[in-house]
Design a protein around this motif. Structure first.
Motif, PDB file in Angstrom:
ATOM      1  N   CYS A 144      -8.799  33.898  -5.707  1.00 60.33           N
ATOM      2  CA  CYS A 144      -8.448  33.263  -4.440  1.00 60.33           C
ATOM      3  C   CYS A 144      -9.369  33.803  -3.344  1.00 60.33           C
ATOM      4  O   CYS A 144      -9.523  35.023  -3.218  1.00 60.33           O
ATOM      5  CB  CYS A 144      -6.987  33.559  -4.089  1.00 60.33           C
ATOM      6  SG  CYS A 144      -6.500  32.998  -2.442  1.00 60.33           S
ATOM      7  N   ASP A 195      -1.464  29.902  -9.004  1.00 61.30           N
ATOM      8  CA  ASP A 195      -1.108  28.515  -8.706  1.00 61.30           C
ATOM      9  C   ASP A 195      -2.183  27.927  -7.787  1.00 61.30           C
ATOM     10  O   ASP A 195      -1.971  27.784  -6.584  1.00 61.30           O
ATOM     11  CB  ASP A 195       0.270  28.462  -8.039  1.00 61.30           C
ATOM     12  CG  ASP A 195       0.772  27.037  -7.839  1.00 61.30           C
ATOM     13  OD1 ASP A 195       0.105  26.095  -8.327  1.00 61.30           O
ATOM     14  OD2 ASP A 195       1.831  26.855  -7.198  1.00 61.30           O
ATOM     15  N   VAL A 237      -4.399  25.621  -5.594  1.00 59.11           N
ATOM     16  CA  VAL A 237      -4.215  24.355  -4.876  1.00 59.11           C
ATOM     17  C   VAL A 237      -5.441  24.120  -4.000  1.00 59.11           C
ATOM     18  O   VAL A 237      -6.059  25.063  -3.508  1.00 59.11           O
ATOM     19  CB  VAL A 237      -2.936  24.373  -4.005  1.00 59.11           C
ATOM     20  CG1 VAL A 237      -1.688  24.427  -4.863  1.00 59.11           C
ATOM     21  CG2 VAL A 237      -2.951  25.533  -3.032  1.00 59.11           C
ATOM     22  N   THR A 294     -10.427  25.650  -2.889  1.00 65.44           N
ATOM     23  CA  THR A 294      -9.203  25.964  -3.635  1.00 65.44           C
ATOM     24  C   THR A 294      -8.746  27.392  -3.352  1.00 65.44           C
ATOM     25  O   THR A 294      -9.559  28.321  -3.314  1.00 65.44           O
ATOM     26  CB  THR A 294      -9.436  25.780  -5.147  1.00 65.44           C
ATOM     27  OG1 THR A 294      -9.781  24.418  -5.398  1.00 65.44           O
ATOM     28  CG2 THR A 294      -8.184  26.125  -5.938  1.00 65.44           C
ATOM     29  N   ASP A 304      -5.080  30.222  -3.862  1.00 64.65           N
ATOM     30  CA  ASP A 304      -3.780  30.427  -4.501  1.00 64.65           C
ATOM     31  C   ASP A 304      -2.702  29.940  -3.533  1.00 64.65           C
ATOM     32  O   ASP A 304      -2.792  30.197  -2.325  1.00 64.65           O
ATOM     33  CB  ASP A 304      -3.557  31.905  -4.817  1.00 64.65           C
ATOM     34  CG  ASP A 304      -2.346  32.120  -5.701  1.00 64.65           C
ATOM     35  OD1 ASP A 304      -2.293  31.514  -6.775  1.00 64.65           O
ATOM     36  OD2 ASP A 304      -1.444  32.871  -5.289  1.00 64.65           O
ATOM     37  N   ARG A 305      -1.707  29.208  -4.057  1.00 65.42           N
ATOM     38  CA  ARG A 305      -0.708  28.583  -3.190  1.00 65.42           C
ATOM     39  C   ARG A 305      -0.041  29.587  -2.249  1.00 65.42           C
ATOM     40  O   ARG A 305       0.137  29.331  -1.057  1.00 65.42           O
ATOM     41  CB  ARG A 305       0.365  27.889  -4.042  1.00 65.42           C
ATOM     42  CG  ARG A 305       1.389  27.124  -3.190  1.00 65.42           C
ATOM     43  CD  ARG A 305       2.504  26.546  -4.047  1.00 65.42           C
ATOM     44  NE  ARG A 305       2.036  25.472  -4.903  1.00 65.42           N
ATOM     45  CZ  ARG A 305       1.879  24.211  -4.516  1.00 65.42           C
ATOM     46  NH1 ARG A 305       2.120  23.868  -3.244  1.00 65.42           N
ATOM     47  NH2 ARG A 305       1.462  23.298  -5.360  1.00 65.42           N
ATOM     48  N   CYS A 306       0.361  30.731  -2.774  1.00 69.30           N
ATOM     49  CA  CYS A 306       1.059  31.729  -1.956  1.00 69.30           C
ATOM     50  C   CYS A 306       0.208  32.150  -0.757  1.00 69.30           C
ATOM     51  O   CYS A 306       0.698  32.237   0.372  1.00 69.30           O
ATOM     52  CB  CYS A 306       1.404  32.940  -2.814  1.00 69.30           C
ATOM     53  SG  CYS A 306       2.306  34.232  -1.929  1.00 69.30           S
ATOM     54  N   GLU A 345      -0.355  29.110   1.799  1.00 69.83           N
ATOM     55  CA  GLU A 345       0.882  28.762   2.513  1.00 69.83           C
ATOM     56  C   GLU A 345       1.199  29.801   3.590  1.00 69.83           C
ATOM     57  O   GLU A 345       1.673  29.452   4.673  1.00 69.83           O
ATOM     58  CB  GLU A 345       2.049  28.634   1.528  1.00 69.83           C
ATOM     59  CG  GLU A 345       2.017  27.337   0.728  1.00 69.83           C
ATOM     60  CD  GLU A 345       3.206  27.178  -0.189  1.00 69.83           C
ATOM     61  OE1 GLU A 345       3.963  28.160  -0.356  1.00 69.83           O
ATOM     62  OE2 GLU A 345       3.380  26.069  -0.738  1.00 69.83           O
ATOM     63  N   PRO A 374      -1.254  21.088   0.532  1.00 68.42           N
ATOM     64  CA  PRO A 374      -2.296  21.277  -0.479  1.00 68.42           C
ATOM     65  C   PRO A 374      -2.008  20.497  -1.757  1.00 68.42           C
ATOM     66  O   PRO A 374      -0.857  20.181  -2.062  1.00 68.42           O
ATOM     67  CB  PRO A 374      -2.264  22.785  -0.739  1.00 68.42           C
ATOM     68  CG  PRO A 374      -0.870  23.197  -0.399  1.00 68.42           C
ATOM     69  CD  PRO A 374      -0.418  22.291   0.704  1.00 68.42           C
ATOM     70  N   PRO A 428      -2.166  20.386  -5.915  1.00 72.67           N
ATOM     71  CA  PRO A 428      -2.300  21.259  -7.090  1.00 72.67           C
ATOM     72  C   PRO A 428      -3.588  20.974  -7.849  1.00 72.67           C
ATOM     73  O   PRO A 428      -3.936  19.807  -8.097  1.00 72.67           O
ATOM     74  CB  PRO A 428      -1.073  20.899  -7.936  1.00 72.67           C
ATOM     75  CG  PRO A 428      -0.087  20.324  -6.972  1.00 72.67           C
ATOM     76  CD  PRO A 428      -0.907  19.609  -5.946  1.00 72.67           C
ATOM     77  N   LYS A 466       9.967  28.543  -0.542  1.00 69.22           N
ATOM     78  CA  LYS A 466       9.514  27.248  -0.035  1.00 69.22           C
ATOM     79  C   LYS A 466      10.580  26.187  -0.279  1.00 69.22           C
ATOM     80  O   LYS A 466      10.866  25.353   0.577  1.00 69.22           O
ATOM     81  CB  LYS A 466       8.202  26.831  -0.690  1.00 69.22           C
ATOM     82  CG  LYS A 466       7.641  25.535  -0.125  1.00 69.22           C
ATOM     83  CD  LYS A 466       6.293  25.209  -0.696  1.00 69.22           C
ATOM     84  CE  LYS A 466       5.866  23.836  -0.202  1.00 69.22           C
ATOM     85  NZ  LYS A 466       4.900  23.844   0.839  1.00 69.22           N
TER      86      LYS A 466
END
Length: 444
Positions: free
Chosen positions: A36, A45, A47, A54, A56-58, A61, A83, A85, A155
């Motif tokens: 990331c 994860d 996104v 791209t 990492d989602r965490c 966010e 975002p 996936p 979330k």
């Protein structure tokens, strides 16, 4: 021959150890496009933003929730904050993890897709429809699903809250609280559990949960439910009653309500439930209302032995509970019934004076306030609690309090106390615990 076999085995074991040592010294290199750009860790994860980068989602966010609407890497303004996936990259990372399993790399799990507002709205529509038909089992199924999804991620929980889930659940709770309690107890327990997960409550939810039928239902759980149900009840009640004097008076009129709160203090389930019970009681006894109903509430609490229990609790409890217990005791001592119980208890002055300058500024303020109330209303000619306060070191502690600084609201009480104590000071020698002053610092 046996000796030869042993030598071969020892050689094989030595080679095996050497191989493990080589493996432990080998540092696996994570491909840069698997990391990331924000955390620099392996993405679990991945996104992709509208900028094409791209993350990492965490991590992303957290960036967006901080109020940013640009791509951290390109600084480009984002067309959408939602975002997308990156399934292809996630599959590549998972395959890479499997290949490098022997180096201790664990395969990242396939992430669950976060809830959308549309999905939440759909679930709530089903819940409302089932509630109108008073179908407890159907309501229970939907509430169970909401609970599972809310536990999956913060979330999801935020998505539920943002789409009015708490108000709908509170409405469902009120509806079933008006029906056969024994028949619908399970669905009521489940709804209450999910509501307790989504506090603080909004005005709509408080309105439904503050109705007479809802309050009666929660009191029944508070008095006779299992430990988890009692916990959920007191946590929700803390938010419902808050500073609403009218609701507190209605709650107090329900049979078993005050007894349920005191029971959670006498037989604590957890630190959380003890704190919640103390907060509710504090609201009830510390109100500025001059209503006679408050005095009746105080009488009931003192008759249940609450003053004695609080003093026992204060002998050994953590800071947060200590502050709340002192706050409740301060409220009870506004009234004659509370003061009489405090006068009669040998622990009162030793415990209160011990807390001055020992726990926190708030604990000190409450302790001084209680000692002041008791001393001001003392009727005994021999000094009673005033003499007791002197014997356990109150005079020197109050002098230090004024010297090191305190709020204006407590300064006047401390000064009054010193005047009252000074009248009896020549007769006694004070006992001071030097540990009380170990961490004192002069204000800058």
């Amino acid at each position: 021959m046996i000796s030869s076999w042993r030598k071969k085995r020892a050689s094989r074991q030595a080679n095996k150890r050497d191989g493990l040592d080589d493996l432990s010294n080998f540092e696996i290199s994570i491909p840069s496009h698997f990391r990331c750009p924000i955390s620099l860790d392996l993405m679990k994860d991945p996104v992709t933003l509208s900028s094409g980068i791209t993350y990492d989602r965490c991590s992303i966010e957290t960036w967006i929730e901080a109020g940013n609407n640009t791509c951290p890497t390109t600084k480009q303004a984002l067309n959408t904050l939602e975002p997308t996936p990156n399934h292809a990259l996630r599959k590549m990372i998972q395959d890479w993890c499997v290949v490098n399993k022997s180096y201790g790399i664990e395969r990242i799990p396939t992430p669950r897709i976060p809830l959308s507002s549309h999905q939440v709205t759909e679930m709530l529509s089903r819940l409302v429809a089932a509630c109108r038909r008073e179908e407890a089992s159907a309501c229970g199924e939907v509430v169970g699903r909401i609970k599972r999804l809310a536990k999956e991620s913060e979330k999801n929980k935020r998505c539920f809250v943002a789409n009015g889930t708490v108000g709908v659940l509170a409405s469902v709770f009120e509806t079933f609280s008006k029906t056969n309690f024994d028949k619908n107890a399970l669905v009521l327990e489940e709804v209450l559990l999910v509501i307790s997960m989504m506090t603080p409550l909004d005005g709509e939810a408080k309105s439904f949960l503050g109705s007479n039928s809802s309050l009666n239902c929660m009191v029944r759980f508070l008095s006779g439910g299992d430990l988890s149900v009692r916990t959920n009840s007191v946590l929700v009640l803390k938010h419902v009653l808050s500073t609403d004097q009218k609701k507190m008076e209605e709650f107090a009129k329900i049979e078993g309500s005050l007894e349920g709160l005191v029971k959670l203090i006498e037989e604590p389930v957890s630190t959380t439930t003890t704190k919640a019970s103390l907060i509710i009681i504090y609201y009830m006894v510390s109100t500025s209302s001059s209503s006679r109903s408050v005095e009746k509430i105080v009488t009931r609490f003192t008759d249940m032995g609450l003053v004695e229990r609080l003093l026992e609790m204060l002998m050994d409890c953590e800071k947060s509970i200590c502050e709340k217990a002192l706050g409740v005791l301060d409220g009870l001592c506004l009234y004659k019934q509370g003061r009489e119980k405090a006068y009669a208890n040998a622990l009162t002055m030793p415990v209160l004076v011990k807390k001055i300058l020992r726990v926190s500024d708030l604990a000190t303020e409450f302790s001084v306030s209680i000692v002041w109330k008791l001393s001001k209303n003392e009727k005994r000619e021999d000094g009673g609690v005033i003499v007791e306060a002197l014997q356990v070191g109150a005079f020197q502690k109050l002098l230090l309090l004024l010297q090191f600084g305190c709020s204006d609201r407590i300064k006047g009480k401390a000064t009054d106390l010193l005047k009252m104590l000074n009248l009896h000071r020549e007769k006694l020698e004070e006992c001071i615990d030097s540990m009380d002053f170990k961490n004192l610092k002069r204000p800058s």
